[in-house]
Scaffold this motif. Structure first.
Motif, PDB file in Angstrom:
ATOM      1  N   UNK A 163      16.754   4.664   3.222  1.00 30.61           N
ATOM      2  CA  UNK A 163      16.234   3.477   3.901  1.00 30.61           C
ATOM      3  C   UNK A 163      15.848   3.835   5.329  1.00 30.61           C
ATOM      4  N   UNK A 164      14.598   3.544   5.700  1.00 32.00           N
ATOM      5  CA  UNK A 164      14.120   3.888   7.042  1.00 32.00           C
ATOM      6  C   UNK A 164      14.042   2.677   7.948  1.00 32.00           C
ATOM      7  N   UNK A 165      13.899   1.479   7.365  1.00 31.07           N
ATOM      8  CA  UNK A 165      13.734   0.277   8.170  1.00 31.07           C
ATOM      9  C   UNK A 165      12.779  -0.673   7.469  1.00 31.07           C
ATOM     10  N   UNK A 166      12.019  -1.442   8.239  1.00 32.35           N
ATOM     11  CA  UNK A 166      11.104  -2.375   7.570  1.00 32.35           C
ATOM     12  C   UNK A 166       9.795  -2.563   8.313  1.00 32.35           C
ATOM     13  N   UNK A 167       8.847  -3.093   7.551  1.00 32.94           N
ATOM     14  CA  UNK A 167       7.558  -3.539   8.086  1.00 32.94           C
ATOM     15  C   UNK A 167       7.405  -5.013   7.765  1.00 32.94           C
ATOM     16  N   UNK A 168       6.728  -5.705   8.662  1.00 33.73           N
ATOM     17  CA  UNK A 168       6.366  -7.110   8.424  1.00 33.73           C
ATOM     18  C   UNK A 168       4.851  -7.172   8.340  1.00 33.73           C
ATOM     19  N   UNK A 169       4.353  -7.881   7.353  1.00 36.18           N
ATOM     20  CA  UNK A 169       2.912  -8.071   7.223  1.00 36.18           C
ATOM     21  C   UNK A 169       2.727  -9.400   6.500  1.00 36.18           C
ATOM     22  N   UNK A 170       2.571 -10.460   7.266  1.00 38.89           N
ATOM     23  CA  UNK A 170       2.501 -11.780   6.631  1.00 38.89           C
ATOM     24  C   UNK A 170       1.878 -12.800   7.584  1.00 38.89           C
ATOM     25  N   UNK A 171       1.304 -13.859   7.020  1.00 44.85           N
ATOM     26  CA  UNK A 171       0.719 -14.906   7.850  1.00 44.85           C
ATOM     27  C   UNK A 171       1.832 -15.794   8.413  1.00 44.85           C
ATOM     28  N   UNK A 172       2.044 -15.802   9.723  1.00 43.70           N
ATOM     29  CA  UNK A 172       3.126 -16.623  10.265  1.00 43.70           C
ATOM     30  C   UNK A 172       2.817 -18.119  10.216  1.00 43.70           C
ATOM     31  N   UNK A 173       1.527 -18.458  10.192  1.00 44.56           N
ATOM     32  CA  UNK A 173       1.133 -19.866  10.140  1.00 44.56           C
ATOM     33  C   UNK A 173       0.660 -20.188   8.722  1.00 44.56           C
ATOM     34  N   UNK A 174       1.411 -21.038   7.998  1.00 43.45           N
ATOM     35  CA  UNK A 174       1.064 -21.312   6.602  1.00 43.45           C
ATOM     36  C   UNK A 174      -0.360 -21.841   6.421  1.00 43.45           C
ATOM     37  N   UNK A 175      -0.894 -22.523   7.425  1.00 46.64           N
ATOM     38  CA  UNK A 175      -2.246 -23.074   7.266  1.00 46.64           C
ATOM     39  C   UNK A 175      -3.329 -22.074   7.690  1.00 46.64           C
ATOM     40  N   UNK A 176      -2.920 -20.857   8.085  1.00 44.69           N
ATOM     41  CA  UNK A 176      -3.924 -19.819   8.406  1.00 44.69           C
ATOM     42  C   UNK A 176      -3.572 -18.532   7.664  1.00 44.69           C
ATOM     43  N   UNK A 177      -3.719 -18.568   6.323  1.00 45.31           N
ATOM     44  CA  UNK A 177      -3.264 -17.460   5.491  1.00 45.31           C
ATOM     45  C   UNK A 177      -4.042 -16.162   5.685  1.00 45.31           C
ATOM     46  N   UNK A 178      -5.175 -16.206   6.364  1.00 46.55           N
ATOM     47  CA  UNK A 178      -5.965 -14.974   6.550  1.00 46.55           C
ATOM     48  C   UNK A 178      -5.670 -14.272   7.872  1.00 46.55           C
TER      49      UNK A 178
END
Ligand code: COA
Length: 190
Positions: A78-93
């Motif tokens: 285990x090295x750690x983590x990455x985050x890759x996601x839309x923080x605002x549900x109404x702006x999924x792109x």
């Protein structure tokens, strides 16, 4: 649904309830947490009761995105983590990029390798239009990863956090990469 991503040296997979210990250990290193909490560790109860449940609910909402556990491909470590996601549900792109790695993994290009792979998948397969990342102005390592991943500095801002930590007087920075810019970078690299 894509829940797995491999690069030359990394495997990115979803978190599971069995990963509590890994996250507790990651967040117990004051150097890892320096520009996040001033060095304070995340208590186990918070990992179990808040951190992981938030990851799981975001997988349900945006199945191809989220927080990714990063493992070394050959050893499975285990090295750690990455985050890759839309923080605002109404702006999924519009997707936020982030990362947190165990100290022994630093300085080997892993953060850049994982970030580039996520960005590529976002723009080529997931309909992402814009990737952004934020960090403290003084977090030079993180800023370097943003630059090496193709993002450009757009602004410095001052957020009103409940706890002021060392360096917060210099504010935070935001970096951005739009889809057209990324395509241009790919053409230039060929
Ligand atoms: C930020 C972090 C993910 C970087 O991971 P990493 O795998 O070491 O990153 P990389 O090896 O891909 O790249 C690091 C770059 O920063 C550079 N760097 C290292 N220390 C630096 C410093 N003090 N100042 C400026 N640049 C620095 C490295 O030289 C490298 O750039 P280069 O390839 O041009 O030489 C890791 O340090 C970390 O987890 N930190 C703690 C959590 C954190 O702060 N996350 C970001 C919060 S927004």
């Amino acid at each position: 649904m894509m829940v797995h991503l491999e690069t030359e040296r990394l495997v990115l997979r979803r978190f599971t309830p069995g990963d509590t210990d890994l996250l507790v250990e990651l967040d117990s290193d004051p150097e890892v947490m320096r520009w996040l909490t001033g060095g304070r560790a995340t208590p186990r109860e918070e990992v179990e009761g808040t951190v992981l449940p938030v990851y799981f609910s975001s997988y349900r909402r945006f199945p191809a995105f989220g927080h990714w556990a990063a493992l070394e491909r050959t050893s499975g470590e285990f090295l750690g983590w990455f985050e890759f996601r839309p923080p605002e549900p109404d702006r999924p792109r519009e997707v936020e990029l982030g990362y947190r790695l165990r100290r022994p993994a630093w300085g080997r290009g892993y953060a850049t390798e994982g970030s580039r792979a996520l960005i590529r998948r976002g723009f080529t397969e997931l309909g992402v239009e814009r990737v952004f990342a934020q960090t403290m102005t003084v977090n030079h390592r993180s800023r370097r990863v943003m630059e090496k991943s193709g993002l450009r500095y757009v602004r410095t801002f001052f957020a009103d956090w409940p706890e002021a930590i060392e360096g917060s007087e210099h504010g935070e920075v935001e970096y951005v990469l739009e889809r057209a810019e990324w395509q241009e970078l790919q053409r230039a690299a060929r």
